[in-house]
Design a protein around this motif. Sequence first.
Motif, PDB file in Angstrom:
ATOM      1  N   TRP A  67       0.827  -1.205   0.000  1.00 19.95           N
ATOM      2  CA  TRP A  67       0.000   0.000   0.000  1.00 19.95           C
ATOM      3  C   TRP A  67       0.866   1.262   0.000  1.00 19.95           C
ATOM      4  O   TRP A  67       0.590   2.217  -0.719  1.00 19.95           O
ATOM      5  CB  TRP A  67      -0.929  -0.008   1.212  1.00 19.95           C
ATOM      6  N   GLU A  68       1.927   1.261   0.795  1.00 22.35           N
ATOM      7  CA  GLU A  68       2.821   2.418   0.836  1.00 22.35           C
ATOM      8  C   GLU A  68       3.508   2.625  -0.510  1.00 22.35           C
ATOM      9  O   GLU A  68       3.664   3.757  -0.976  1.00 22.35           O
ATOM     10  CB  GLU A  68       3.839   2.248   1.958  1.00 22.35           C
ATOM     11  N   LYS A  69       3.919   1.539  -1.153  1.00 22.27           N
ATOM     12  CA  LYS A  69       4.561   1.628  -2.467  1.00 22.27           C
ATOM     13  C   LYS A  69       3.573   2.161  -3.505  1.00 22.27           C
ATOM     14  O   LYS A  69       3.917   3.016  -4.324  1.00 22.27           O
ATOM     15  CB  LYS A  69       5.081   0.240  -2.878  1.00 22.27           C
ATOM     16  N   LEU A  70       2.330   1.682  -3.459  1.00 20.07           N
ATOM     17  CA  LEU A  70       1.300   2.163  -4.381  1.00 20.07           C
ATOM     18  C   LEU A  70       1.039   3.655  -4.188  1.00 20.07           C
ATOM     19  O   LEU A  70       0.900   4.400  -5.160  1.00 20.07           O
ATOM     20  CB  LEU A  70      -0.008   1.400  -4.171  1.00 20.07           C
ATOM     21  N   THR A  71       0.976   4.070  -2.944  1.00 19.23           N
ATOM     22  CA  THR A  71       0.763   5.488  -2.648  1.00 19.23           C
ATOM     23  C   THR A  71       1.885   6.319  -3.237  1.00 19.23           C
ATOM     24  O   THR A  71       1.646   7.347  -3.873  1.00 19.23           O
ATOM     25  CB  THR A  71       0.683   5.706  -1.121  1.00 19.23           C
ATOM     26  N   GLN A  72       3.102   5.856  -3.054  1.00 23.35           N
ATOM     27  CA  GLN A  72       4.264   6.569  -3.597  1.00 23.35           C
ATOM     28  C   GLN A  72       4.220   6.595  -5.128  1.00 23.35           C
ATOM     29  O   GLN A  72       4.460   7.632  -5.741  1.00 23.35           O
ATOM     30  CB  GLN A  72       5.541   5.884  -3.128  1.00 23.35           C
ATOM     31  N   LEU A  73       3.889   5.467  -5.752  1.00 28.38           N
ATOM     32  CA  LEU A  73       3.866   5.388  -7.213  1.00 28.38           C
ATOM     33  C   LEU A  73       2.746   6.223  -7.823  1.00 28.38           C
ATOM     34  O   LEU A  73       2.944   6.891  -8.847  1.00 28.38           O
ATOM     35  CB  LEU A  73       3.697   3.930  -7.667  1.00 28.38           C
ATOM     36  N   CYS A  74       1.572   6.182  -7.206  1.00 31.29           N
ATOM     37  CA  CYS A  74       0.407   6.844  -7.799  1.00 31.29           C
ATOM     38  C   CYS A  74       0.323   8.331  -7.495  1.00 31.29           C
ATOM     39  O   CYS A  74      -0.040   9.119  -8.355  1.00 31.29           O
ATOM     40  CB  CYS A  74      -0.873   6.146  -7.355  1.00 31.29           C
TER      41      CYS A  74
END
Length: 171
Positions: A67-74
Amino acid sequence: MKILKVNTAAITTEGAPQMVEMHRSEWTAEDKKKANVDNIAKNILYKTFDKNMFAKIKTCTTAKEIWEKLTQLCKGNDQTKENKLIVAIQKFDNAKMKPGETLAEFDERFSSIIIEHISLGKEYSNREIDLKFMRAFPREWDVENLAMRESKELNKLELHDLFADLKAYEF
């Protein structure tokens, strides 16, 4: 999933206990339940990704990391957000009904532009949205546009209500 326990063999000078990873054989029923919830969450997330996005998050070990990686990517950084907003504003400013496009198709396209603005933190009043929506129509809609502007109070009229009224004119 890492389940931690207090390391009784080590004593720290700060008074805070040192934590070490608990071996799977030591897990309680509650620990197993927590690990399973994490696995279920990861499974749900994995099912939503295409191959490209999966490649970017496959090294993450927990649902929280994913979830943290997705937040950073998006979301990106502040510069990325600013660029996205500039592009979204250009889309809004340049929105026009295409030749041969139905009212329903245009409404769907225009609504997605508005949703994009909202997700980037830019909001418009009902009046601004309705006026832009009506200005985006070709010249053959001028009579209907004029009638709508005269008969409706655009400050209170939601886009979906305007669309329903214009759909009646289209028929």
